[in-house]
Design an enzyme around this catalytic site. Structure first.
Site, PDB file in Angstrom:
ATOM      1  N   ASP A 119      36.272  41.076  36.341  1.00  0.00           N
ATOM      2  CA  ASP A 119      36.860  42.157  35.553  1.00  0.00           C
ATOM      3  C   ASP A 119      36.103  43.432  35.913  1.00  0.00           C
ATOM      4  O   ASP A 119      34.880  43.400  36.102  1.00  0.00           O
ATOM      5  CB  ASP A 119      36.735  41.878  34.050  1.00  0.00           C
ATOM      6  CG  ASP A 119      37.686  42.746  33.226  1.00  0.00           C
ATOM      7  OD1 ASP A 119      38.694  42.217  32.718  1.00  0.00           O
ATOM      8  OD2 ASP A 119      37.426  43.970  33.114  1.00  0.00           O
ATOM      9  N   ASP A 152      46.303  40.118  35.739  1.00  0.00           N
ATOM     10  CA  ASP A 152      46.851  40.273  34.376  1.00  0.00           C
ATOM     11  C   ASP A 152      46.439  41.685  33.962  1.00  0.00           C
ATOM     12  O   ASP A 152      45.433  41.878  33.293  1.00  0.00           O
ATOM     13  CB  ASP A 152      46.232  39.198  33.473  1.00  0.00           C
ATOM     14  CG  ASP A 152      46.761  39.237  32.053  1.00  0.00           C
ATOM     15  OD1 ASP A 152      47.847  39.801  31.838  1.00  0.00           O
ATOM     16  OD2 ASP A 152      46.081  38.705  31.156  1.00  0.00           O
ATOM     17  N   CYS A 167      51.883  42.138  29.389  1.00  0.00           N
ATOM     18  CA  CYS A 167      52.500  41.807  28.099  1.00  0.00           C
ATOM     19  C   CYS A 167      53.335  43.026  27.684  1.00  0.00           C
ATOM     20  O   CYS A 167      53.204  43.529  26.586  1.00  0.00           O
ATOM     21  CB  CYS A 167      51.463  41.415  27.056  1.00  0.00           C
ATOM     22  SG  CYS A 167      50.117  42.587  26.856  1.00  0.00           S
TER      23      CYS A 167
HETATM   24  C1  SAM Z   1      45.316  42.591  29.896  1.00  0.00           C
HETATM   25  S1  SAM Z   1      43.593  42.596  30.026  1.00  0.00           S
HETATM   26  C2  SAM Z   1      43.242  40.987  30.624  1.00  0.00           C
HETATM   27  C3  SAM Z   1      43.380  39.894  29.592  1.00  0.00           C
HETATM   28  C4  SAM Z   1      42.884  38.542  30.069  1.00  0.00           C
HETATM   29  N1  SAM Z   1      43.419  38.170  31.353  1.00  0.00           N
HETATM   30  C5  SAM Z   1      43.168  37.444  29.070  1.00  0.00           C
HETATM   31  O1  SAM Z   1      44.076  36.631  29.285  1.00  0.00           O
HETATM   32  O2  SAM Z   1      42.455  37.374  28.056  1.00  0.00           O
HETATM   33  C6  SAM Z   1      43.314  43.591  31.438  1.00  0.00           C
HETATM   34  C7  SAM Z   1      41.890  43.608  31.950  1.00  0.00           C
HETATM   35  O3  SAM Z   1      41.879  44.332  33.196  1.00  0.00           O
HETATM   36  C8  SAM Z   1      40.619  44.944  33.327  1.00  0.00           C
HETATM   37  N2  SAM Z   1      40.711  45.986  34.377  1.00  0.00           N
HETATM   38  C9  SAM Z   1      41.066  47.286  34.259  1.00  0.00           C
HETATM   39  N3  SAM Z   1      41.053  47.900  35.457  1.00  0.00           N
HETATM   40  C10 SAM Z   1      40.696  46.958  36.365  1.00  0.00           C
HETATM   41  C11 SAM Z   1      40.494  46.977  37.773  1.00  0.00           C
HETATM   42  N4  SAM Z   1      40.684  48.068  38.505  1.00  0.00           N
HETATM   43  N5  SAM Z   1      40.103  45.835  38.367  1.00  0.00           N
HETATM   44  C12 SAM Z   1      39.918  44.704  37.641  1.00  0.00           C
HETATM   45  N6  SAM Z   1      40.097  44.639  36.304  1.00  0.00           N
HETATM   46  C13 SAM Z   1      40.479  45.743  35.677  1.00  0.00           C
HETATM   47  C14 SAM Z   1      40.304  45.438  31.935  1.00  0.00           C
HETATM   48  O4  SAM Z   1      38.906  45.628  31.774  1.00  0.00           O
HETATM   49  C15 SAM Z   1      40.881  44.324  31.061  1.00  0.00           C
HETATM   50  O5  SAM Z   1      39.879  43.403  30.680  1.00  0.00           O
END
Ligand code: SAM
Length: 395
Positions: A256, A296, A349
């Site tokens: 993440d 995600d 989502c």
């Molecule tokens: C929708 S949430 C993920 C939820 C998780 N997959 C779950 O099922 O509990 C999106 C995540 O993407 C991360 N994020 C944001 N920008 C990102 C990037 N450039 N690369 C990787 N992760 C990123 C955020 O920190 C956040 O935790």
């Protein structure tokens, strides 16, 4: 507490939320300072607060008032439920104070529910009506009506710990009633005793996890082969990687951009009986390529607004455009780590095409060695949250 006193408490909490406090925080602060309230009181007050936030626009219109306040929203909500607000706002005992002259005059002049414009009646910001209609077509009205009500609570049965019957029996023994959901093979809808879930043995021993049924269905739709190496690129708390790891044996990696978001992942993985290795961004190239990279991505959460209704009212077009840019960037980064013949999966989502099919079209226009292999859309009418999945195969 009397029903009137509960409404009075909701008025107080809503005023704090309208002043900028997060709903959960305002509810907790209120409960700490109100030890006289029992668990049933707190649950009822919570329902009032969340109903008012979901239906903020229609409730305000039905109160006849122009400025949102806790009193205005509860007056409108009572009217929507067919209750004369003056019977609750009686000023007696712990009931909220009588309607003021202005409130009574506004109420007398307020439109009927049937006369409300579509966006008001369906509790949507005006600018979101067109994109949601475009996406939902004939389902628009029913889906948006569903979004005005409380979301069901779902559990995911962890196949690494037991089957659905084991889980239902274990939960029932602890006073938690469930029924199987048609959306996903491992999904149970909680029909009673939801407040007991987090202290139940079934939860604490990893037999069940809290996870929306559409999220579960999306993970079930992923073509996972035993022995695969997979990276959850936006792992957050790990909901998706844990669900995948419970399905098949493989080597599971989590990343993440904000590594603090994965803080709970080791404990959750241990509870679930699966192994997940956390990777820093710098460590990914050393472990790549992967058979599957799941993204995600951060999104508006428009499919989950029943649970997070404040987000519906604060979203602006500029924020959506910024999210779209982030979504494109994440896909462009993550594709680097997919092996030839491997899979890049994209999930949101959200119900909005601009976060879903349009992002996939933009990606495919840019990366010609990927093809769209699978696409699934879930709306609240399917039972769970609004959700989207696309699977892209690298040639
Ligand atoms: C929708 S949430 C993920 C939820 C998780 N997959 C779950 O099922 O509990 C999106 C995540 O993407 C991360 N994020 C944001 N920008 C990102 C990037 N450039 N690369 C990787 N992760 C990123 C955020 O920190 C956040 O935790």
């Amino acid at each position: 507490m009397t029903p009137e006193a509960r409404i009075g408490a909701a008025v107080e909490i809503l005023d704090r939320v309208l002043a900028g406090e997060a709903a959960e925080r305002a509810l907790t602060t209120w409960a700490r300072g109100s030890r006289f309230a029992g668990s049933r009181d707190r649950a009822a007050i919570r329902d009032h607060v969340y109903d008012a936030l979901r239906r903020r626009r229609s409730a305000l219109a039905l109160s006849g008032q122009a400025a949102p306040s806790g009193r205005a929203l509860m007056i409108g909500l009572l009217r929507d439920a067919g209750t004369d607000p003056t019977t609750i706002f009686s000023g007696q005992g712990y009931a909220p104070a009588h309607l003021t002259g202005d409130e009574a005059a506004a109420l007398a002049a307020a439109p009927s529910a049937a006369a409300l414009p579509e966006a008001v009646a369906l509790d949507l910001p005006d600018w979101l009506v067109a994109p949601l209609k475009a996406r939902l077509g004939a389902d628009f009205h029913a889906a948006m009506e569903a979004m005005r009500h409380r979301a069901p609570i779902f559990l995911r049965v962890n196949a690494a710990r037991g089957d659905r019957d084991d889980a239902m029996a274990a939960l029932a023994a602890e006073g938690i009633a469930t029924r199987p959901s048609v959306l996903a093979a491992g999904a149970l809808e909680v029909t009673d005793g939801a407040a007991r879930i987090k202290s139940s043995q079934a939860y604490l021993t990893g037999l069940v996890e809290l996870q929306d049924a559409a999220s579960q269905a999306a993970v079930e739709a992923l073509p996972l082969q035993a022995g695969l190496r997979a990276l959850d690129y936006c792992a957050g708390g790990g909901g998706k990687v844990l669900a995948m790891a419970a399905r098949v044996r493989g080597s599971w990696f989590a990343h993440d951009a904000d590594s603090r978001r994965m803080a709970d992942l080791p404990a959750r993985a241990e509870r679930a009986g699966v192994a997940v290795r956390r990777l820093t961004t710098a460590a990914i190239p050393g472990e790549a390529p992967f058979d599957l990279v799941l993204t995600d991505v951060p999104c508006t959460g428009s499919g989950t607004w029943r649970r997070t209704p404040q987000a519906k009212w604060t979203l602006r077009p500029e924020r959506l455009a910024a999210l779209n840019r982030t979504q494109d960037e994440i896909l462009a980064e993550a594709q680097n780590f997919v092996r030839p013949g491997g899979l890049l999966a994209y999930m949101t989502c959200s119900l909005l095409d601009s976060e879903n099919a349009e992002r996939i079209a933009a990606f495919l226009a840019r990366f010609a060695d990927f093809t769209l292999e699978l696409e699934r859309r879930f709306s609240p009418l399917d039972g769970g949250d609004g959700f989207y999945l696309a699977c892209l195969r690298r040639r």
